[in-house]
Design an enzyme around this catalytic site. Sequence first.
Site, PDB file in Angstrom:
ATOM      1  N   HIS A  77     -28.607  59.636  80.593  1.00 21.59           N
ATOM      2  CA  HIS A  77     -27.818  58.476  80.168  1.00 21.59           C
ATOM      3  C   HIS A  77     -28.380  57.193  80.776  1.00 21.59           C
ATOM      4  O   HIS A  77     -28.532  56.179  80.081  1.00 21.59           O
ATOM      5  CB  HIS A  77     -26.355  58.599  80.633  1.00 21.59           C
ATOM      6  CG  HIS A  77     -25.571  59.683  79.990  1.00 21.59           C
ATOM      7  ND1 HIS A  77     -24.847  60.597  80.717  1.00 21.59           N
ATOM      8  CD2 HIS A  77     -25.366  59.990  78.687  1.00 21.59           C
ATOM      9  CE1 HIS A  77     -24.233  61.425  79.896  1.00 21.59           C
ATOM     10  NE2 HIS A  77     -24.538  61.082  78.649  1.00 21.59           N
ATOM     11  N   LYS A  90      -8.930  66.320  74.775  1.00 22.81           N
ATOM     12  CA  LYS A  90      -9.885  67.008  75.636  1.00 22.81           C
ATOM     13  C   LYS A  90      -9.598  66.673  77.090  1.00 22.81           C
ATOM     14  O   LYS A  90      -9.456  65.503  77.443  1.00 22.81           O
ATOM     15  CB  LYS A  90     -11.320  66.569  75.322  1.00 22.81           C
ATOM     16  CG  LYS A  90     -11.941  67.236  74.124  1.00 22.81           C
ATOM     17  CD  LYS A  90     -13.250  66.594  73.786  1.00 22.81           C
ATOM     18  CE  LYS A  90     -14.436  67.348  74.275  1.00 22.81           C
ATOM     19  NZ  LYS A  90     -15.703  66.746  73.824  1.00 22.81           N
ATOM     20  N   ARG A  97     -31.828  63.908  72.093  1.00 24.55           N
ATOM     21  CA  ARG A  97     -32.602  64.821  72.937  1.00 24.55           C
ATOM     22  C   ARG A  97     -33.341  65.862  72.111  1.00 24.55           C
ATOM     23  O   ARG A  97     -34.446  66.251  72.431  1.00 24.55           O
ATOM     24  CB  ARG A  97     -31.682  65.546  73.928  1.00 24.55           C
ATOM     25  CG  ARG A  97     -31.035  64.636  74.942  1.00 24.55           C
ATOM     26  CD  ARG A  97     -30.014  65.370  75.787  1.00 24.55           C
ATOM     27  NE  ARG A  97     -28.943  65.850  74.912  1.00 24.55           N
ATOM     28  CZ  ARG A  97     -28.364  67.043  74.997  1.00 24.55           C
ATOM     29  NH1 ARG A  97     -28.690  67.886  75.932  1.00 24.55           N
ATOM     30  NH2 ARG A  97     -27.431  67.389  74.154  1.00 24.55           N
ATOM     31  N   SER A 107     -24.353  66.477  79.800  1.00 28.57           N
ATOM     32  CA  SER A 107     -23.161  66.439  80.660  1.00 28.57           C
ATOM     33  C   SER A 107     -22.471  67.798  80.690  1.00 28.57           C
ATOM     34  O   SER A 107     -21.962  68.210  81.732  1.00 28.57           O
ATOM     35  CB  SER A 107     -22.179  65.373  80.170  1.00 28.57           C
ATOM     36  OG  SER A 107     -22.673  64.093  80.402  1.00 28.57           O
TER      37      SER A 107
END
Length: 153
Positions: free
Chosen positions: A17, A41, A90, A128
Amino acid sequence: MKIALFPGSFDPVTKAHVDIVKRSVGLFDKVYIGIGVNSSKAGLLSIEKREQILRAVFESDPRIHIIAYEGLTVNFCQSIGASYMIRGIRTVSDFEYEKAIAQMNHSLAPEIESIFIVSKPGYSSISSSIVREIMRYNGDVTQFIPKEALAFL
């Protein structure tokens, strides 16, 4: 003024990040790091803790602003005057996922451009969710997160 939003959960922020943000600030006058609040969440770190960590990581750059938000990301972009949304890529699967979201966002707010920044090869495996899993089992995450974050974890 060119304003961009880099949205995400940042639970926790990773070196990947940080790399995306640092590569973005040269392209924009102001970059907001938007911590998306998802009430359905349960995150590992509180929103407040994520804000503290991000402020510690980026405190030396006045072009970077940290803010939490709820709701549609394109609506938040409009509320802060951001014409660009930054997304890190990514893998190929990231691209497919991000492309679908970018196309939907474009339908909702055509004035907001999605900007994809491809991660450096050394960061392509850092996510993450993987870092959270390592943290849950008391593993060493120092190689994956910025040093400024360690004091908060």
